[in-house]
Scaffold this active site. Structure first.
Site, PDB file in Angstrom:
ATOM      1  N   ARG A  91      36.575 -18.373 -12.435  1.00 53.39           N
ATOM      2  CA  ARG A  91      36.862 -19.256 -12.954  1.00 53.39           C
ATOM      3  C   ARG A  91      38.488 -19.371 -13.216  1.00 53.39           C
ATOM      4  NH1 ARG A  91      36.318 -18.973 -17.641  1.00 53.39           N
ATOM      5  NH2 ARG A  91      35.321 -16.802 -18.051  1.00 53.39           N
ATOM      6  N   TYR A 230      34.309 -22.201  -6.402  1.00 49.83           N
ATOM      7  CA  TYR A 230      33.517 -21.028  -6.894  1.00 49.83           C
ATOM      8  C   TYR A 230      32.941 -21.177  -8.326  1.00 49.83           C
ATOM      9  CZ  TYR A 230      32.812 -16.012  -7.364  1.00 49.83           C
ATOM     10  OH  TYR A 230      32.086 -14.825  -7.234  1.00 49.83           O
ATOM     11  N   GLY A 231      31.717 -20.625  -8.496  1.00 49.19           N
ATOM     12  CA  GLY A 231      30.987 -20.483  -9.861  1.00 49.19           C
ATOM     13  C   GLY A 231      31.366 -21.690 -10.643  1.00 49.19           C
ATOM     14  N   LYS A 239      29.553 -23.965 -17.120  1.00 53.22           N
ATOM     15  CA  LYS A 239      30.492 -23.793 -18.238  1.00 53.22           C
ATOM     16  C   LYS A 239      30.839 -25.284 -18.770  1.00 53.22           C
ATOM     17  CE  LYS A 239      30.431 -19.232 -18.090  1.00 53.22           C
ATOM     18  NZ  LYS A 239      29.553 -18.571 -19.134  1.00 53.22           N
ATOM     19  N   HIS A 259      28.085 -19.700 -25.969  1.00 55.78           N
ATOM     20  CA  HIS A 259      28.049 -18.555 -24.970  1.00 55.78           C
ATOM     21  C   HIS A 259      27.250 -17.451 -25.411  1.00 55.78           C
ATOM     22  CE1 HIS A 259      30.870 -16.298 -21.882  1.00 55.78           C
ATOM     23  NE2 HIS A 259      29.722 -16.798 -21.447  1.00 55.78           N
ATOM     24  N   SER A 281      32.784 -12.856 -21.825  1.00 55.83           N
ATOM     25  CA  SER A 281      32.540 -12.658 -20.347  1.00 55.83           C
ATOM     26  C   SER A 281      32.614 -10.937 -20.098  1.00 55.83           C
ATOM     27  CB  SER A 281      33.417 -13.318 -19.429  1.00 55.83           C
ATOM     28  OG  SER A 281      33.108 -14.717 -19.616  1.00 55.83           O
ATOM     29  N   CYS A 283      31.054  -8.495 -21.155  1.00 57.41           N
ATOM     30  CA  CYS A 283      30.650  -7.543 -22.445  1.00 57.41           C
ATOM     31  C   CYS A 283      29.336  -7.258 -22.419  1.00 57.41           C
ATOM     32  CB  CYS A 283      31.429  -8.023 -23.521  1.00 57.41           C
ATOM     33  SG  CYS A 283      33.084  -8.115 -23.497  1.00 57.41           S
ATOM     34  N   ASN A 287      23.398  -7.740 -19.405  1.00 56.94           N
ATOM     35  CA  ASN A 287      22.545  -6.547 -19.587  1.00 56.94           C
ATOM     36  C   ASN A 287      21.521  -6.630 -20.830  1.00 56.94           C
ATOM     37  OD1 ASN A 287      25.038  -5.368 -18.085  1.00 56.94           O
ATOM     38  ND2 ASN A 287      23.570  -3.849 -18.173  1.00 56.94           N
ATOM     39  N   ASP A 306      23.384 -16.505 -20.607  1.00 54.67           N
ATOM     40  CA  ASP A 306      24.632 -16.865 -20.651  1.00 54.67           C
ATOM     41  C   ASP A 306      24.964 -18.082 -21.614  1.00 54.67           C
ATOM     42  OD1 ASP A 306      27.265 -16.402 -19.484  1.00 54.67           O
ATOM     43  OD2 ASP A 306      27.109 -18.429 -18.863  1.00 54.67           O
ATOM     44  N   ARG A 398      28.949 -12.028  -7.420  1.00 55.16           N
ATOM     45  CA  ARG A 398      27.672 -12.724  -8.399  1.00 55.16           C
ATOM     46  C   ARG A 398      26.674 -12.875  -7.659  1.00 55.16           C
ATOM     47  NH1 ARG A 398      29.185 -14.320 -13.973  1.00 55.16           N
ATOM     48  NH2 ARG A 398      31.238 -13.887 -14.182  1.00 55.16           N
ATOM     49  N   ARG A 429      34.405  -5.949 -26.846  1.00 53.65           N
ATOM     50  CA  ARG A 429      34.503  -4.776 -26.557  1.00 53.65           C
ATOM     51  C   ARG A 429      35.821  -3.879 -27.413  1.00 53.65           C
ATOM     52  NH1 ARG A 429      33.726  -2.791 -20.937  1.00 53.65           N
ATOM     53  NH2 ARG A 429      32.473  -4.125 -20.117  1.00 53.65           N
ATOM     54  N   PHE A 524      23.249   0.366 -23.174  1.00 49.58           N
ATOM     55  CA  PHE A 524      22.230  -0.230 -22.253  1.00 49.58           C
ATOM     56  C   PHE A 524      20.770  -0.110 -22.919  1.00 49.58           C
ATOM     57  CE2 PHE A 524      25.896   1.178 -19.532  1.00 49.58           C
ATOM     58  CZ  PHE A 524      26.155   0.071 -19.153  1.00 49.58           C
TER      59      PHE A 524
END
Ligand code: GTP
Ligand code: MN
Ligand code: MN
Length: 617
Positions: A91, A230-231, A239, A259, A281, A283, A287, A306, A398, A429, A524
């Site tokens: 992006r 792209y994406g 988005k 988000h 994003s 972070c 997961n 997402d 991706r 983070r 995790f």
């Protein structure tokens, strides 16, 4: 994510096959398609019906044109690899614009541009931009077609890769066109890679343009994207629509476009809770969305990874849906030890972009296995060995895969009415300061926590914080209007909820580091231990300890069985350094000041209370 198709009507010369639907709303759609075609001058127009046969034909055509590599079906059936232009890999926030009539409505965190000025620019770059190409008309629904929280749109694009990706990420097809024909409101999105072909000119593997624009018109609910394939620049439903434009619609209609991942957590007694979490994003949303708890008895079902749309219900609760139909996840770092659910999801029917190719026709990326294969073709198509000294897969490579393939997807993940939210998490983070978990004292404190979400690159010295990258609500690049007003909107939504039914808000931080720079928390699957405390807290089973920054767990209430966590690390995970927090409060004030009069007074009051509590002996 493909909706049922309806038999197509005969083609009109030059206009491809229009869908066999009729109704009062159809004229506006065809007029808009004709108008965009008159500007972009494609050779052909293809109305996408969303059928499997159409998708197969598209993919086959791209393989024939050298735009996709078909992976070895023995290892990865129905799967493909796309390699982008090296200048078109992510992006592009610097080329992303909010073109609201009033600059103030875009706010200090967005690139604003005057609508008239950018329309003139777009008219110029889109003029003839689809020459020699097919213009696809892609009707899509975010959320189940016709659902009460769903919204529909149409993307015009000259990228077959984008069409295939939208087909995975949304519900595409004639059922949507039918809704438009019946008069349902829809959002207009236009995309061109900006690489017209002269007669006889050979196409390239990844057409794009050096000049790029991703422009949102919140006043007319339109998106125009030029130059990138792209994406998020090309799959405009994601988005651009589901966050930037939808956040504006949500502001006006009283709901939230966020988000956030969305999961159902099931406790050992079988009781289910719904959790939404906003992390910036990279972070850990994907997961956590696919969490496999390491503590016995707990289960997690995936609902979304997402984007979450959240609406107050008549019952005083918040109801949430995942508007998407697939996952567009970061490949590097996704492996058996970090996200086995994702690995199982990717068994086939996946479009990979910018990962490495193995000699046996399968894919590889950093973190998929502990050891890299001896020989690969890297994401730029060059031979690669572990001695090459560069990553084989692009760091933002991706996978695009249907959500239904996730082995732990909730059975009712497409339920149109969504699920009632019990918990909202905010996290970034943070190497310092922010504890593993804390609970907000109330909704307004929770909004304060959301507004201060940030990430830190490196662990700082004691008593200071590292350089903070602010990403309030993980929405910094995705809020389609003034972020100060957005904070206010969150406060307002809270007022519509019954106090005993509003979701409880928590802040989490999997990324706190020790003085030696290592992560203090294993993360995790072990994040389930934090979720376990949160759920028992919501259920009223455990007390919490008041601290200046929020409510903390009593360490004896955390289930750390079987975890090799040194006592000093546990202490450090929850340590609150008042000096450091006061310094952070100063940084928050500086950040808040950028919003001027748009900053809600309640958030200034929260900051003042935080300082008061930090200074109290
Ligand atoms: P977008 O899809 O871009 O919005 O990002 P995302 O939030 O889905 O990020 P994703 O889940 O792809 O984040 C991946 C990164 O976070 C990888 O580097 C992971 O290793 C790391 N990560 C995820 N969970 C944890 C965790 O619990 N602990 C640690 N240390 N790292 C984690
Ligand atoms: Mn994201
Ligand atoms: Mn993700």
């Amino acid at each position: 994510g493909r909706a049922a198709a309806v038999a197509p009507a005969p083609a009109r010369p030059g206009h491809g096959v229009k869908p066999a639907v009729d109704g009062p709303g159809l004229a506006a759609l065809t007029a808009w398609v004709d108008q965009v075609a008159a500007l972009t001058k494609p050779d052909r127009i293809h109305w996408v019906d969303g059928s499997a046969a159409e998708n197969d034909a598209l993919l086959r055509e791209m393989v024939d044109e050298g735009k996709l590599i078909k992976l070895n079906p023995e290892w990865r059936p129905g799967s493909y690899l796309a390699r982008s232009h090296p200048g078109d890999v992510a992006r592009l926030e610097s080329r992303t614009y909010i073109a609201s009539e009033r600059e103030e409505d875009a706010g200090p965190t967005n690139n604003w541009i005057a609508p008239a000025e950018i329309r003139a620019t777009l008219d110029g770059v889109f003029d003839g931009s689809m020459r020699g190409r097919t213009m696809y008309v892609v009707p899509f629904s975010m959320g189940a077609v016709g659902g009460p929280l769903s919204h529909i749109g149409v993307q015009i694009t000259d990228s077959a890769y984008a069409v295939a990706s939208i087909g995975v990420m949304t519900r595409v097809g004639t059922a949507v066109t039918e809704q438009i024909a019946q008069g349902a409101p829809w959002v207009k999105t236009v995309h061109s890679v900006g690489a017209p072909l002269a007669p006889g000119q050979a196409d390239v593997e990844w057409p794009c343009n050096d000049e790029k624009y991703i422009v949102h018109f919140p006043d007319t609910l339109e998106v125009w994207s030029f130059g990138s394939g792209y994406g998020g620049n090309a799959i405009l439903a994601k988005k651009c629509f589901a966050l930037r434009i939808a956040s504006v619609i949500g502001r006006d209609e009283g709901w939230l476009a966020e988000h956030m991942l969305l999961i159902r957590v099931i406790d050992p007694k079988g009781k289910a809770y719904h959790v939404a979490a906003a992390f910036p994003s990279a972070c850990g949303k994907t997961n956590l969305a696919m969490l496999r708890p390491t503590i016995p008895g707990w289960r997690v079902e995936t609902l979304g990874d997402d984007i979450t749309w959240i609406r107050p219900g008549d019952d005083g609760r918040l109801w949430a849906i995942n508007p998407e139909a697939g996952f567009f996840g970061v490949a590097p770092g996704t492996g058996e030890s970090t996200n086995v659910t994702a690995i199982e999801t990717l068994w086939g029917n996946t479009i990979f972009t910018n990962v490495a190719l193995r000699p046996d026709g399968d894919v590889w990326w950093e973190g998929l296995t502990d050891e890299a294969p001896p020989h690969l073709i890297d994401w730029e198509g060059k031979p690669w060995t572990p001695a090459s000294g560069r990553p084989a897969a692009h760091p933002n490579s991706r996978f695009t895969v249907g959500a239904a393939q996730c082995p732990q997807i909730a059975e009712d993940w497409e339920a149109p009415e969504g699920v009632p939210l019990d918990v909202i998490l905010f996290g970034g983070r943070r190497a310092t300061n922010v504890p593993l978990v804390l609970e907000a004292t109330d909704w307004s404190h929770g909004v304060f926590l959301g507004s201060t979400v940030s990430s830190e690159k490196t662990a700082a010295q004691e008593g200071t914080v590292g350089e903070l990258r602010r990403d309030p609500f993980a929405m910094l690049p995705f809020c389609g209007y003034n972020m100060g007003d957005y904070f206010g909107h969150w406060l307002k939504v809270g007022q519509k909820l019954r106090f005993d039914r509003a979701p409880r808000i928590f802040q989490v931080n999997w990324f706190r580091k020790g003085d030696d720079g290592r992560f203090l928390w294993p993360g995790f699957g072990d994040n389930a231990r934090v979720i376990d405390w949160i759920i028992r807290r919501v259920d009223g089973q455990v007390d919490a300890v008041d601290s200046p920054i929020g409510r903390l767990p009593r360490t004896e209430d955390l289930d750390l069985t079987g975890l090799d966590l040194p006592a000093a690390d546990l202490e450090e995970l929850f340590a609150i350094d008042r000096e450091s927090w006061l310094a952070e409060a100063d940084l928050t004030e500086e950040f808040y000041d950028t919003f001027g009069s748009h900053l809600p007074a309640a958030l200034r009051a929260e900051l003042a209370s935080l300082r008061y509590r930090l200074q109290r002996p």
